[in-house]
Design a protein around this motif. Structure first.
Motif, PDB file in Angstrom:
ATOM      1  N   ALA A   1       0.831  -1.204   0.000  1.00  0.00           N
ATOM      2  CA  ALA A   1       0.000   0.000   0.000  1.00  0.00           C
ATOM      3  C   ALA A   1       0.864   1.252   0.000  1.00  0.00           C
ATOM      4  N   SER A   2       1.951   1.219   0.756  1.00  0.00           N
ATOM      5  CA  SER A   2       2.854   2.372   0.825  1.00  0.00           C
ATOM      6  C   SER A   2       3.545   2.624  -0.515  1.00  0.00           C
ATOM      7  N   ILE A   3       4.076   1.569  -1.124  1.00  0.00           N
ATOM      8  CA  ILE A   3       4.763   1.715  -2.413  1.00  0.00           C
ATOM      9  C   ILE A   3       3.790   2.194  -3.487  1.00  0.00           C
ATOM     10  N   SER A   4       2.586   1.619  -3.486  1.00  0.00           N
ATOM     11  CA  SER A   4       1.579   2.014  -4.470  1.00  0.00           C
ATOM     12  C   SER A   4       1.249   3.503  -4.348  1.00  0.00           C
ATOM     13  N   ALA A   5       1.072   3.979  -3.123  1.00  0.00           N
ATOM     14  CA  ALA A   5       0.761   5.397  -2.906  1.00  0.00           C
ATOM     15  C   ALA A   5       1.929   6.278  -3.327  1.00  0.00           C
ATOM     16  N   TYR A   6       3.141   5.847  -3.027  1.00  0.00           N
ATOM     17  CA  TYR A   6       4.337   6.612  -3.405  1.00  0.00           C
ATOM     18  C   TYR A   6       4.426   6.761  -4.923  1.00  0.00           C
ATOM     19  N   ILE A   7       4.177   5.657  -5.637  1.00  0.00           N
ATOM     20  CA  ILE A   7       4.234   5.701  -7.101  1.00  0.00           C
ATOM     21  C   ILE A   7       3.170   6.643  -7.654  1.00  0.00           C
ATOM     22  N   ARG A   8       1.968   6.615  -7.067  1.00  0.00           N
ATOM     23  CA  ARG A   8       0.898   7.486  -7.549  1.00  0.00           C
ATOM     24  C   ARG A   8       1.252   8.956  -7.392  1.00  0.00           C
ATOM     25  N   VAL A   9       1.887   9.289  -6.273  1.00  0.00           N
ATOM     26  CA  VAL A   9       2.209  10.694  -6.007  1.00  0.00           C
ATOM     27  C   VAL A   9       3.420  11.152  -6.802  1.00  0.00           C
ATOM     28  N   PHE A  10       4.520  10.411  -6.719  1.00  0.00           N
ATOM     29  CA  PHE A  10       5.784  10.869  -7.280  1.00  0.00           C
ATOM     30  C   PHE A  10       5.997  10.487  -8.742  1.00  0.00           C
ATOM     31  N   TYR A  11       5.189   9.559  -9.271  1.00  0.00           N
ATOM     32  CA  TYR A  11       5.375   9.143 -10.653  1.00  0.00           C
ATOM     33  C   TYR A  11       4.116   9.363 -11.499  1.00  0.00           C
ATOM     34  N   ASP A  12       3.000   8.756 -11.089  1.00  0.00           N
ATOM     35  CA  ASP A  12       1.790   8.866 -11.902  1.00  0.00           C
ATOM     36  C   ASP A  12       1.321  10.308 -12.034  1.00  0.00           C
TER      37      ASP A  12
ATOM     38  N   ARG B   1       2.950  13.126 -11.543  1.00  0.00           N
ATOM     39  CA  ARG B   1       3.907  13.971 -12.261  1.00  0.00           C
ATOM     40  C   ARG B   1       3.846  13.706 -13.762  1.00  0.00           C
ATOM     41  N   SER B   2       3.688  12.429 -14.143  1.00  0.00           N
ATOM     42  CA  SER B   2       3.564  12.102 -15.560  1.00  0.00           C
ATOM     43  C   SER B   2       2.309  12.731 -16.146  1.00  0.00           C
ATOM     44  N   PHE B   3       1.210  12.644 -15.399  1.00  0.00           N
ATOM     45  CA  PHE B   3      -0.052  13.234 -15.839  1.00  0.00           C
ATOM     46  C   PHE B   3       0.072  14.754 -15.958  1.00  0.00           C
ATOM     47  N   LYS B   4       0.723  15.359 -14.987  1.00  0.00           N
ATOM     48  CA  LYS B   4       0.876  16.816 -14.980  1.00  0.00           C
ATOM     49  C   LYS B   4       1.707  17.297 -16.168  1.00  0.00           C
ATOM     50  N   ASN B   5       2.731  16.545 -16.520  1.00  0.00           N
ATOM     51  CA  ASN B   5       3.636  16.958 -17.590  1.00  0.00           C
ATOM     52  C   ASN B   5       3.188  16.472 -18.966  1.00  0.00           C
ATOM     53  N   GLY B   6       1.999  15.875 -19.030  1.00  0.00           N
ATOM     54  CA  GLY B   6       1.508  15.405 -20.318  1.00  0.00           C
ATOM     55  C   GLY B   6       2.176  14.143 -20.793  1.00  0.00           C
TER      56      GLY B   6
ATOM     57  N   THR C   1       2.853   9.810 -20.512  1.00  0.00           N
ATOM     58  CA  THR C   1       2.046   8.611 -20.285  1.00  0.00           C
ATOM     59  C   THR C   1       2.915   7.433 -19.825  1.00  0.00           C
ATOM     60  N   LEU C   2       4.069   7.733 -19.257  1.00  0.00           N
ATOM     61  CA  LEU C   2       4.992   6.679 -18.851  1.00  0.00           C
ATOM     62  C   LEU C   2       4.501   5.928 -17.618  1.00  0.00           C
ATOM     63  N   PHE C   3       3.954   6.647 -16.651  1.00  0.00           N
ATOM     64  CA  PHE C   3       3.575   6.044 -15.379  1.00  0.00           C
ATOM     65  C   PHE C   3       2.093   6.304 -15.112  1.00  0.00           C
ATOM     66  N   ASN C   4       1.305   5.234 -15.124  1.00  0.00           N
ATOM     67  CA  ASN C   4      -0.132   5.436 -14.981  1.00  0.00           C
ATOM     68  C   ASN C   4      -0.843   4.244 -14.343  1.00  0.00           C
ATOM     69  N   TRP C   5      -0.154   3.112 -14.183  1.00  0.00           N
ATOM     70  CA  TRP C   5      -0.801   1.883 -13.754  1.00  0.00           C
ATOM     71  C   TRP C   5      -1.436   1.994 -12.372  1.00  0.00           C
ATOM     72  N   GLU C   6      -0.699   2.484 -11.385  1.00  0.00           N
ATOM     73  CA  GLU C   6      -1.208   2.489 -10.019  1.00  0.00           C
ATOM     74  C   GLU C   6      -2.464   3.339  -9.884  1.00  0.00           C
ATOM     75  N   THR C   7      -2.458   4.516 -10.492  1.00  0.00           N
ATOM     76  CA  THR C   7      -3.625   5.391 -10.398  1.00  0.00           C
ATOM     77  C   THR C   7      -4.804   4.814 -11.153  1.00  0.00           C
ATOM     78  N   SER C   8      -4.556   4.277 -12.339  1.00  0.00           N
ATOM     79  CA  SER C   8      -5.646   3.699 -13.133  1.00  0.00           C
ATOM     80  C   SER C   8      -6.229   2.465 -12.454  1.00  0.00           C
ATOM     81  N   ASN C   9      -5.368   1.652 -11.849  1.00  0.00           N
ATOM     82  CA  ASN C   9      -5.834   0.457 -11.156  1.00  0.00           C
ATOM     83  C   ASN C   9      -6.736   0.821  -9.974  1.00  0.00           C
ATOM     84  N   ASN C  10      -6.425   1.938  -9.335  1.00  0.00           N
ATOM     85  CA  ASN C  10      -7.216   2.361  -8.181  1.00  0.00           C
ATOM     86  C   ASN C  10      -8.651   2.731  -8.570  1.00  0.00           C
ATOM     87  N   ILE C  11      -8.863   3.085  -9.827  1.00  0.00           N
ATOM     88  CA  ILE C  11     -10.196   3.477 -10.271  1.00  0.00           C
ATOM     89  C   ILE C  11     -11.195   2.328 -10.109  1.00  0.00           C
ATOM     90  N   CYS C  12     -10.769   1.111 -10.442  1.00  0.00           N
ATOM     91  CA  CYS C  12     -11.693  -0.018 -10.409  1.00  0.00           C
ATOM     92  C   CYS C  12     -11.376  -1.022  -9.309  1.00  0.00           C
TER      93      CYS C  12
END
Length: 252
Positions: A94-105, A107-112, A114-125
């Motif tokens: 849970a900790s690693i997943s949250a870290y990836i969402r904040v520091f990778y997913d 930031r990737s989304f903010k900068n346009g 699409t490199l890092f998106n799995w953790e955030t997208s997985n959380n949707i469903c």
């Protein structure tokens, strides 16, 4: 602060290391479950063999009879450290997943990107990351095998002890010192076992180690990212809204 934010780079090596650690911890959880099943089947086999032996030969020895019942309590105390380790693995996931969402997913989304998106997208469903009502009903039993098997062991111990207790009463009466000592010993073991089962459940159940911690870690890592200057303070509210792990409805 602006220069610091601009100079922050995404480390793909760190991302790969974090994903590898998550996979490793998932493997550890499965291996621990297999170890738990093998242990409990072995101890149950020994316990039942001794109980059957005493029942068929009518050998009524207080010491050996209650020792055979005690075999059913061994898995409970073995499961205590195993459940704690399993819960720690899930908590770190849970900790690693949250870290990836904040520091990778994010930031990737903010900068346009699409490199890092799995953790955030997985959380949707996902109905296991956080509690989503009915959608998470069965997911809350994930990793609860330690609790279920411990309860089963306790019940087997209880009924076999009652069997030998009844035999003891028929041989020595209900007022014997032997029966008094057996009653005290049995009650102590039952109380300690029930407390152990409580610890097993609290440290390994999915609601405590994953669902509640996911919300905590996401918020904590957002604070940490702002503190380090990865994101400006005025963006914190946006991050909290975008990365809120409870905002999605989850699975049906």
């Amino acid at each position: 602060m602006a220069n610091l934010i601009e100079n922050v780079k995404i480390s793909e090596h760190e991302y790969d290391s974090l994903r590898s650690e998550m996979i490793l911890r998932i493997g550890n959880i499965n291996n621990q479950t297999n170890s738990a099943i093998i242990t409990i089947l072995s101890t149950w086999t020994i316990g039942f063999a001794l109980v059957v032996a005493f029942a068929q030969t009518h050998i009524i020895s207080t010491f050996f009879a209650f020792i055979s019942s005690g075999f059913f309590l061994i898995p409970i105390f073995y499961f205590v450290p195993l459940a704690i380790k399993s819960g720690e693995n899930i908590q770190q996931i849970a900790s690693i997943s949250a870290y990836i969402r904040v520091f990778y997913d994010y930031r990737s989304f903010k900068n346009g990107e699409t490199l890092f998106n799995w953790e955030t997208s997985n959380n949707i469903c996902s109905a296991i990351n956080v509690y989503r009502g009915k959608a998470s009903t069965f997911m809350m039993f994930f990793n609860d095998e330690y609790t279920i098997l411990s309860i089963a062991s306790f019940l087997i111990y209880f009924f076999t002890t009652c069997f030998f207790y009844k035999n003891e009463c028929s041989l020595y009466g209900t007022n014997s010192c032997r029966l008094f000592l057996i009653t005290i010993m049995t009650n102590i073991l039952m109380i300690v076992s029930l407390f152990a089962i409580y610890i097993i459940h609290e440290t390994s159940c999915m609601y405590n180690v994953m669902m509640k911690n996911t919300v905590f870690y996401v918020n904590a890592y957002i604070d940490r990212a702002v503190e380090l200057g990865v994101f400006p303070p005025e963006e914190k509210e946006i991050m909290l809204r975008v990365l809120n792990p409870t905002k999605y409805k989850g699975t049906n």
